[in-house]
Motif scaffolding. Structure first.
Motif, PDB file in Angstrom:
ATOM      1  N   VAL A   1      -3.976   0.035   9.963  1.00 30.22           N
ATOM      2  CA  VAL A   1      -4.557  -0.366   8.679  1.00 30.22           C
ATOM      3  C   VAL A   1      -3.624   0.003   7.527  1.00 30.22           C
ATOM      4  N   ILE A   2      -3.082   1.213   7.572  1.00 25.82           N
ATOM      5  CA  ILE A   2      -2.197   1.664   6.493  1.00 25.82           C
ATOM      6  C   ILE A   2      -0.951   0.789   6.408  1.00 25.82           C
ATOM      7  N   LEU A   3      -0.312   0.558   7.545  1.00 20.31           N
ATOM      8  CA  LEU A   3       0.891  -0.280   7.559  1.00 20.31           C
ATOM      9  C   LEU A   3       0.564  -1.699   7.104  1.00 20.31           C
ATOM     10  N   PHE A   4      -0.553  -2.233   7.572  1.00 16.92           N
ATOM     11  CA  PHE A   4      -0.970  -3.588   7.211  1.00 16.92           C
ATOM     12  C   PHE A   4      -1.163  -3.701   5.704  1.00 16.92           C
ATOM     13  N   ALA A   5      -1.881  -2.738   5.112  1.00 17.52           N
ATOM     14  CA  ALA A   5      -2.179  -2.786   3.687  1.00 17.52           C
ATOM     15  C   ALA A   5      -0.917  -2.675   2.839  1.00 17.52           C
ATOM     16  N   ILE A   6      -0.031  -1.751   3.199  1.00 15.54           N
ATOM     17  CA  ILE A   6       1.183  -1.536   2.399  1.00 15.54           C
ATOM     18  C   ILE A   6       2.107  -2.738   2.457  1.00 15.54           C
ATOM     19  N   PHE A   7       2.379  -3.236   3.656  1.00 16.36           N
ATOM     20  CA  PHE A   7       3.326  -4.347   3.784  1.00 16.36           C
ATOM     21  C   PHE A   7       2.764  -5.644   3.214  1.00 16.36           C
ATOM     22  N   LEU A   8       1.454  -5.878   3.393  1.00 15.90           N
ATOM     23  CA  LEU A   8       0.856  -7.078   2.808  1.00 15.90           C
ATOM     24  C   LEU A   8       0.903  -7.000   1.291  1.00 15.90           C
ATOM     25  N   MET A   9       0.631  -5.832   0.738  1.00 14.97           N
ATOM     26  CA  MET A   9       0.657  -5.668  -0.711  1.00 14.97           C
ATOM     27  C   MET A   9       2.072  -5.867  -1.260  1.00 14.97           C
TER      28      MET A   9
ATOM     29  N   LYS B   1       5.767  -9.615  -4.213  1.00 21.00           N
ATOM     30  CA  LYS B   1       6.950 -10.462  -4.354  1.00 21.00           C
ATOM     31  C   LYS B   1       6.551 -11.911  -4.613  1.00 21.00           C
ATOM     32  N   VAL B   2       5.493 -12.363  -3.932  1.00 21.91           N
ATOM     33  CA  VAL B   2       5.028 -13.740  -4.128  1.00 21.91           C
ATOM     34  C   VAL B   2       4.557 -13.959  -5.555  1.00 21.91           C
ATOM     35  N   PHE B   3       3.779 -13.017  -6.091  1.00 25.98           N
ATOM     36  CA  PHE B   3       3.218 -13.149  -7.436  1.00 25.98           C
ATOM     37  C   PHE B   3       4.142 -12.602  -8.521  1.00 25.98           C
ATOM     38  N   LYS B   4       5.284 -12.021  -8.097  1.00 25.26           N
ATOM     39  CA  LYS B   4       6.205 -11.379  -9.039  1.00 25.26           C
ATOM     40  C   LYS B   4       5.482 -10.291  -9.839  1.00 25.26           C
ATOM     41  N   ALA B   5       4.709  -9.486  -9.122  1.00 27.51           N
ATOM     42  CA  ALA B   5       3.947  -8.406  -9.739  1.00 27.51           C
ATOM     43  C   ALA B   5       4.813  -7.156  -9.860  1.00 27.51           C
ATOM     44  N   ASN B   6       4.367  -6.234 -10.704  1.00 27.15           N
ATOM     45  CA  ASN B   6       5.065  -4.967 -10.882  1.00 27.15           C
ATOM     46  C   ASN B   6       5.170  -4.256  -9.535  1.00 27.15           C
ATOM     47  N   SER B   7       6.397  -3.958  -9.102  1.00 25.01           N
ATOM     48  CA  SER B   7       6.614  -3.436  -7.756  1.00 25.01           C
ATOM     49  C   SER B   7       6.069  -2.013  -7.589  1.00 25.01           C
ATOM     50  N   THR B   8       6.206  -1.186  -8.623  1.00 24.99           N
ATOM     51  CA  THR B   8       5.728   0.195  -8.514  1.00 24.99           C
ATOM     52  C   THR B   8       4.221   0.256  -8.402  1.00 24.99           C
ATOM     53  N   ILE B   9       3.523  -0.471  -9.291  1.00 22.47           N
ATOM     54  CA  ILE B   9       2.061  -0.488  -9.239  1.00 22.47           C
ATOM     55  C   ILE B   9       1.588  -1.073  -7.923  1.00 22.47           C
ATOM     56  N   SER B  10       2.267  -2.099  -7.452  1.00 27.39           N
ATOM     57  CA  SER B  10       1.872  -2.741  -6.198  1.00 27.39           C
ATOM     58  C   SER B  10       2.020  -1.788  -5.011  1.00 27.39           C
ATOM     59  N   LEU B  11       3.109  -1.015  -4.996  1.00 28.45           N
ATOM     60  CA  LEU B  11       3.296  -0.046  -3.915  1.00 28.45           C
ATOM     61  C   LEU B  11       2.221   1.028  -3.977  1.00 28.45           C
TER      62      LEU B  11
ATOM     63  N   MET C   1      -3.984  -7.183  -5.015  1.00 26.34           N
ATOM     64  CA  MET C   1      -4.804  -6.201  -4.320  1.00 26.34           C
ATOM     65  C   MET C   1      -6.141  -6.779  -3.887  1.00 26.34           C
ATOM     66  N   THR C   2      -6.695  -7.683  -4.676  1.00 30.98           N
ATOM     67  CA  THR C   2      -7.947  -8.334  -4.288  1.00 30.98           C
ATOM     68  C   THR C   2      -7.769  -9.080  -2.979  1.00 30.98           C
ATOM     69  N   ILE C   3      -6.663  -9.802  -2.876  1.00 31.21           N
ATOM     70  CA  ILE C   3      -6.366 -10.530  -1.641  1.00 31.21           C
ATOM     71  C   ILE C   3      -6.133  -9.558  -0.490  1.00 31.21           C
ATOM     72  N   THR C   4      -5.350  -8.500  -0.767  1.00 26.82           N
ATOM     73  CA  THR C   4      -5.059  -7.509   0.268  1.00 26.82           C
ATOM     74  C   THR C   4      -6.334  -6.851   0.792  1.00 26.82           C
ATOM     75  N   SER C   5      -7.231  -6.464  -0.121  1.00 29.87           N
ATOM     76  CA  SER C   5      -8.471  -5.800   0.280  1.00 29.87           C
ATOM     77  C   SER C   5      -9.350  -6.720   1.122  1.00 29.87           C
ATOM     78  N   ALA C   6      -9.404  -8.002   0.722  1.00 34.94           N
ATOM     79  CA  ALA C   6     -10.225  -8.958   1.460  1.00 34.94           C
ATOM     80  C   ALA C   6      -9.659  -9.203   2.860  1.00 34.94           C
ATOM     81  N   VAL C   7      -8.348  -9.418   2.932  1.00 36.45           N
ATOM     82  CA  VAL C   7      -7.710  -9.668   4.232  1.00 36.45           C
ATOM     83  C   VAL C   7      -7.789  -8.417   5.104  1.00 36.45           C
TER      84      VAL C   7
END
Length: 352
Positions: free
Chosen positions: A120-128, A133-143, A337-343
């Motif tokens: 679960v941890i690996l899945f959440a981190i790598f998907l996020m 990268k897809v959404f060009k979101a802030n990388s630090t906040i996303s991590l 994160m909404t997408i990540t949490s749902a998936v």
């Protein structure tokens, strides 16, 4: 050179950058720390209001701190105390949080859950990271959000932030988002539970390996009964346990990047508070309550203190956030994160 300037150079410790004597600086420090605890108290009072109880004291306090910042600005005269809360008290809270982790229970009863927790941890981190990268979101906040989603919410974000050298405002934004999404998903879990074709224990496992905060897990699992709650908390403890190796992995990655970088300023300081977290986890598991008798009341008092320290620290971080930061930095990570949490919820349901 004036006599005043000569005296300042002769006694450099007696003044700060603003020329205040140490006694005045001490009172400013006390006032700053007290200010963060006052807003933490307001957060607690707000959390007592029906509806806000689902959000919790920590998130309510951050909201109040951010609103204060937008209306009154950053309390510059209290900066020393506010910074102390956001840095030092935060580390102390993480150390005390180690008492919540019973290593023996995780290793003896939850090895199967621990394996699923790791996935679960690996899945959440790598998907996020990928969605960022897809959404060009802030990388630090996303991590930070990936770690918070995969591990244990605000506590994980707070532990990882100094390792990856996240800015205070980025950390506060991450904590705010994780609290919001965790609350939403825990409520959704309780709504869909009656229609899901799974047992109460499996539902508890699902909640424990997929929801964000410890409080969110308890909120979602409690309606399914004591057995569901017990297995949910055990699964959650496994994710907290895995925060330790995850932090060391991130330290190794950051140090490797530092060596490959031409900038010496990127060198990573070792987060010694993580050692405190590990030590208290060991003491809480094998010493306190065994070799040294400790009552449940004492543990509960420490847990309450930990919550207050963490809330005061988050107030300090929240005061660093401006609405412009929220507009420019928060929206894309929030979507990711909404997408990540749902998936993640679907993925966790499938592996239960």
């Amino acid at each position: 050179m004036s006599l005043e300037n000569q005296n300042m150079q002769a006694n450099p410790q007696e003044t700060d950058d603003k020329g205040d004597p140490p006694s005045k600086q001490r009172w400013k420090w006390i006032a700053g720390v007290s200010f963060t605890f006052f807003i933490a108290l307001l957060g607690l009072l707000l959390a007592l209001i029906p509806g806000f109880a689902y959000v919790g004291q920590l998130a309510c306090a951050i909201i109040i701190a951010i609103i204060y910042r937008q209306i009154f600005g950053y309390p510059e005269s209290l900066r020393a105390g506010v910074t102390f809360s956001s840095k030092k008290l935060l580390r102390l809270a993480i150390i005390l949080y180690g008492l919540r982790l019973n290593i023996n229970i995780v290793l003896s009863d939850g090895l199967g859950l621990l394996l699923r927790d790791a996935f679960v941890i690996l899945f959440a981190i790598f998907l996020m990271i990928w969605l960022a990268k897809v959404f060009k979101a802030n990388s630090t906040i996303s991590l930070l959000l990936g770690v918070g989603t995969g591990v244990c919410g605000a506590a994980a974000i707070a532990a990882v932030a100094p390792i990856i050298k996240a800015k205070d405002e980025d950390t506060a934004i991450g904590v705010g988002i994780i609290a919001l999404m965790g609350t939403v998903f825990s409520i959704v879990y309780t709504i869909v539970r009656p229609i899901l074709p799974i047992s109460a224990v499996d539902y508890g496992t699902w909640s424990g390996i997929s929801l964000h905060e410890l409080a969110h897990v308890a909120l979602a699992a409690a309606p399914a009964g004591q057995d569901a709650l017990a297995i949910a908390l055990l699964a959650k403890l496994g994710r907290v346990f895995l925060l330790i190796p995850l932090c060391f992995i991130l330290i190794y990655i950051m140090k490797s990047k530092s060596k490959n970088s031409k900038q010496a300023s990127t060198q990573i300081a070792f987060p010694w508070f993580l050692i405190g977290f590990i030590v208290l986890s060991i003491l809480g598991t094998y010493v306190f309550g065994h070799s040294i008798p400790v009552s449940d009341g004492v543990f509960n008092s420490i847990y309450t203190l930990t919550t207050w320290l963490l809330t005061a620290a988050m107030v300090g971080l929240g005061l660093s956030v401006s609405f412009s930061d929220l507009r420019t930095k928060a929206m894309k990570p929030l979507i990711a994160m909404t997408i990540t949490s749902a998936v993640l919820s679907v993925f966790a349901y499938l592996i239960v």
